[in-house]
Design a protein around this motif. Structure first.
Motif, PDB file in Angstrom:
ATOM      1  N   THR A  69      44.694  37.152  40.287  1.00  0.00           N
ATOM      2  CA  THR A  69      44.218  38.432  40.798  1.00  0.00           C
ATOM      3  C   THR A  69      42.763  38.629  40.387  1.00  0.00           C
ATOM      4  O   THR A  69      42.223  37.875  39.570  1.00  0.00           O
ATOM      5  CB  THR A  69      45.058  39.593  40.245  1.00  0.00           C
ATOM      6  N   ALA A  70      42.136  39.670  40.934  1.00  0.00           N
ATOM      7  CA  ALA A  70      40.739  39.950  40.589  1.00  0.00           C
ATOM      8  C   ALA A  70      40.575  40.248  39.100  1.00  0.00           C
ATOM      9  O   ALA A  70      39.562  39.901  38.488  1.00  0.00           O
ATOM     10  CB  ALA A  70      40.239  41.124  41.427  1.00  0.00           C
ATOM     11  N   ALA A  71      41.582  40.883  38.506  1.00  0.00           N
ATOM     12  CA  ALA A  71      41.506  41.229  37.086  1.00  0.00           C
ATOM     13  C   ALA A  71      41.751  40.033  36.181  1.00  0.00           C
ATOM     14  O   ALA A  71      41.361  40.039  35.007  1.00  0.00           O
ATOM     15  CB  ALA A  71      42.512  42.335  36.765  1.00  0.00           C
TER      16      ALA A  71
END
Length: 309
Positions: A69-71
């Motif tokens: 994910t982006a995180a």
């Protein structure tokens, strides 16, 4: 689609892989029938040589971490082992192990190994940190065999050469995730994914049944360790953006192998049976291999798909 994907029909759900995931045991291979590779997702590989089985980085549990994910991965993600899932494969005879080879200590490579070692009685090879982490997680200590790179070991029908290697280095500063080494006691049982440190990275050359396969658990390597090796198959991860000439330098050094099989490319937050490339790394790797070593056949397996070199 390249010739490796079309001729072998391995990308997408194969009938054999679907049957195994659904619960059917695999067809038995006759002793001495050569080498067969099976991909268990991420960098999890099964190498069958006659009646012997070597596993590399087996991680069947595949709990959600947010890695793609982006995180990014949540370092506080609890470590879990899906014993029922693992038991199902073992009890049906789908999976077994004589050796388990650990490339490095991260959660997506190490978490299931202590339980698999306990269930199978396999000998586990890894660095001092890897073995320390696994002992703290309950692995049988008399089955743990330390390696530093340079070992060239022979067993009944196969050999294992241990190579010093390097982990992927990513981001603007080319950093290793969860770096470092750490000796532990059983009182220090790892609880979350950030407790599982890289702990040094190894690569492995496994030979037997008339073939040899070279595996990398990260998108990096020590070039001098590979000089003179001529594996039939290289198991190669995408990535390596921070590594100088990542693909061409590697394939030149090992003499242009006949096969390059993609590894460590799927989103392991998804369960087995859902092989998904989250960032387009497969196509980038395919093009890089074709440009650097046009005589090499590029192979992509579905989860539990098999390949015979």
């Amino acid at each position: 689609m390249d010739k490796g994907l079309s001729r072998r029909g391995l990308f997408g759900a194969s009938a054999a892989a679907a049957a195994i995931l659904a619960g059917a045991p695999p067809a038995a291979a006759a002793a001495g029938s050569g080498m067969v590779l099976r991909w268990w997702g991420n960098n999890g590989w099964e190498i069958r040589i006659g009646a012997k089985t070597i596993l590399i980085d087996p991680w069947l549990t595949r709990f959600k971490t947010g890695t793609y994910t982006a995180a990014g991965a949540d370092p506080r993600t609890p470590l879990t082992v899906n014993r029922a899932l693992i038991d199902g494969y073992l009890d049906r005879g789908v999976l077994r192990a004589d050796h388990i080879l650990v490339t490095h200590g991260h959660y997506d490579h190490l978490t299931d190994v202590p339980y698999l070692a306990e269930r199978t009685g396999a000998t586990v090879i890894g660095t001092e940190t890897h073995l320390s982490l696994m002992a703290a997680m309950g692995a049988p200590e008399d089955q743990l065999a330390i390696a530093t790179g340079g070992e060239d070991l022979t067993f009944d029908g196969y050999s294992i050469r241990v190579l010093r290697s390097l982990h992927s280095a990513t981001g603007s500063r080319a950093q290793v995730a969860f770096p470092g080494t750490r000796p532990l006691s059983r009182r220090d049982r790892p609880r979350v994914i950030s407790d599982l440190l890289e702990g040094g990275t190894l690569a492995y050359l496994v030979s037997g049944g008339g073939a040899s396969v070279l595996d990398f658990g990260g998108s990096n390597y020590v070039e001098s360790e590979l000089a003179g090796l001529r594996p039939d198959v290289v198991l190669l991860p995408p990535g390596g953006a921070k590594v100088r000439e990542y693909v061409p330098r590697l394939l030149r050094t090992v003499g242009g192998p006949r096969w390059v099989a993609a590894t460590h490319w799927d989103d392991f937050d998804l369960p087995l049976g859902q092989a998904h490339d989250p960032n387009g790394g497969l196509e980038v790797l395919r093009k890089a291999v074709a440009a650097a070593s046009p005589g090499s056949e590029f192979v992509v397996l579905d989860h539990l798909g098999e390949f015979t070199p």
